[in-house]
Design an enzyme around this catalytic site. Structure first.
Site, PDB file in Angstrom:
ATOM      1  N   THR A  41       1.045  -1.255   0.179  1.00 53.93           N
ATOM      2  CA  THR A  41      -0.085  -0.212   0.465  1.00 53.93           C
ATOM      3  C   THR A  41       0.989   1.782   0.175  1.00 53.93           C
ATOM      4  OG1 THR A  41      -0.375   0.256   2.021  1.00 53.93           O
ATOM      5  CG2 THR A  41      -1.938  -1.193   0.843  1.00 53.93           C
ATOM      6  N   VAL A  43       0.704   4.457   1.381  1.00 52.98           N
ATOM      7  CA  VAL A  43       1.799   4.708   2.718  1.00 52.98           C
ATOM      8  C   VAL A  43       2.334   3.950   3.452  1.00 52.98           C
ATOM      9  CG1 VAL A  43       1.022   5.187   5.123  1.00 52.98           C
ATOM     10  CG2 VAL A  43      -0.494   6.228   3.245  1.00 52.98           C
ATOM     11  N   CYS A  44       2.032   2.645   3.698  1.00 55.99           N
ATOM     12  CA  CYS A  44       3.202   1.871   4.189  1.00 55.99           C
ATOM     13  C   CYS A  44       4.272   1.513   3.262  1.00 55.99           C
ATOM     14  CB  CYS A  44       2.079   0.277   4.639  1.00 55.99           C
ATOM     15  SG  CYS A  44       0.897   0.328   5.002  1.00 55.99           S
ATOM     16  N   THR A  45       4.065   1.270   1.975  1.00 56.48           N
ATOM     17  CA  THR A  45       5.354   1.831   1.312  1.00 56.48           C
ATOM     18  C   THR A  45       6.396   3.066   1.529  1.00 56.48           C
ATOM     19  OG1 THR A  45       4.513   0.363  -0.515  1.00 56.48           O
ATOM     20  CG2 THR A  45       6.757   2.013  -1.159  1.00 56.48           C
ATOM     21  N   LEU A  48       8.162   2.630   4.823  1.00 56.23           N
ATOM     22  CA  LEU A  48       8.826   2.083   5.280  1.00 56.23           C
ATOM     23  C   LEU A  48      10.188   1.681   4.288  1.00 56.23           C
ATOM     24  CD1 LEU A  48       6.807  -1.320   4.939  1.00 56.23           C
ATOM     25  CD2 LEU A  48       7.942  -0.497   7.204  1.00 56.23           C
TER      26      LEU A  48
END
Length: 153
Positions: A41, A43-45, A48
């Protein structure tokens, strides 16, 4: 509910390569534990890759960084390979969300972890935590400030 001042709940989870990671075995240096909802996703990418590009170079090797989601180990492997994430991505897939639940960051309606971050000191005590809403990205600079206060960054 904040866990600050409490012993960090211990766990053992597989990383994206299938190797078991036990939190208590990492004592002796601080650990940043970042729960994230889903691999792949936006935001997660972004979060991280910011950890990879900004946080880890600033604190390694004195601090261990672990990211945890309820995705399967296999999905995390492809995600890590695709995005060039070379730090441990831990799978809280089964029992589904058990570790996220222990840290109070499991969203039962969505079946995923929310954006909870915990800094665990070298002795295994939670020294800082923050929980962001699913759409709200975290700031890697916040991690560095907290780690600096522990003398680790």
């Amino acid at each position: 509910m904040s866990l600050v001042g409490a012993p960090a709940p211990d766990f053992e989870l597989p990383d994206q390569h299938g190797s078991a990671v036990r939190l208590s075995s990492l004592r002796g240096r601080p650990v940043v534990l970042a729960f994230f909802p889903f691999a792949f996703t936006g935001v997660c990418t972004g979060e991280l890759t910011a950890i990879r590009d900004s946080l880890i170079p600033a604190v390694a090797p004195s601090v261990r960084v672990l990211a945890v989601s309820c995705d399967s180990m296999f999905a995390l492997r492809v995600f890590a390979d695709t995005t060039g994430l070379d730090f441990p991505l831990l799978s809280d897939f089964w029992p589904h969300g058990a570790v996220a639940s222990a840290y109070g960051v499991f969203d039962h309606e969505r079946g995923c972890a929310v954006r909870g971050t915990f800094v665990v000191d070298a002795g295994g005590t939670v020294r800082w935590d923050v929980v962001n809403a699913l759409p709200d990205a975290r700031d890697a600079d916040d991690y560095r400030r907290v780690l600096s206060s522990l003398g680790a960054a």
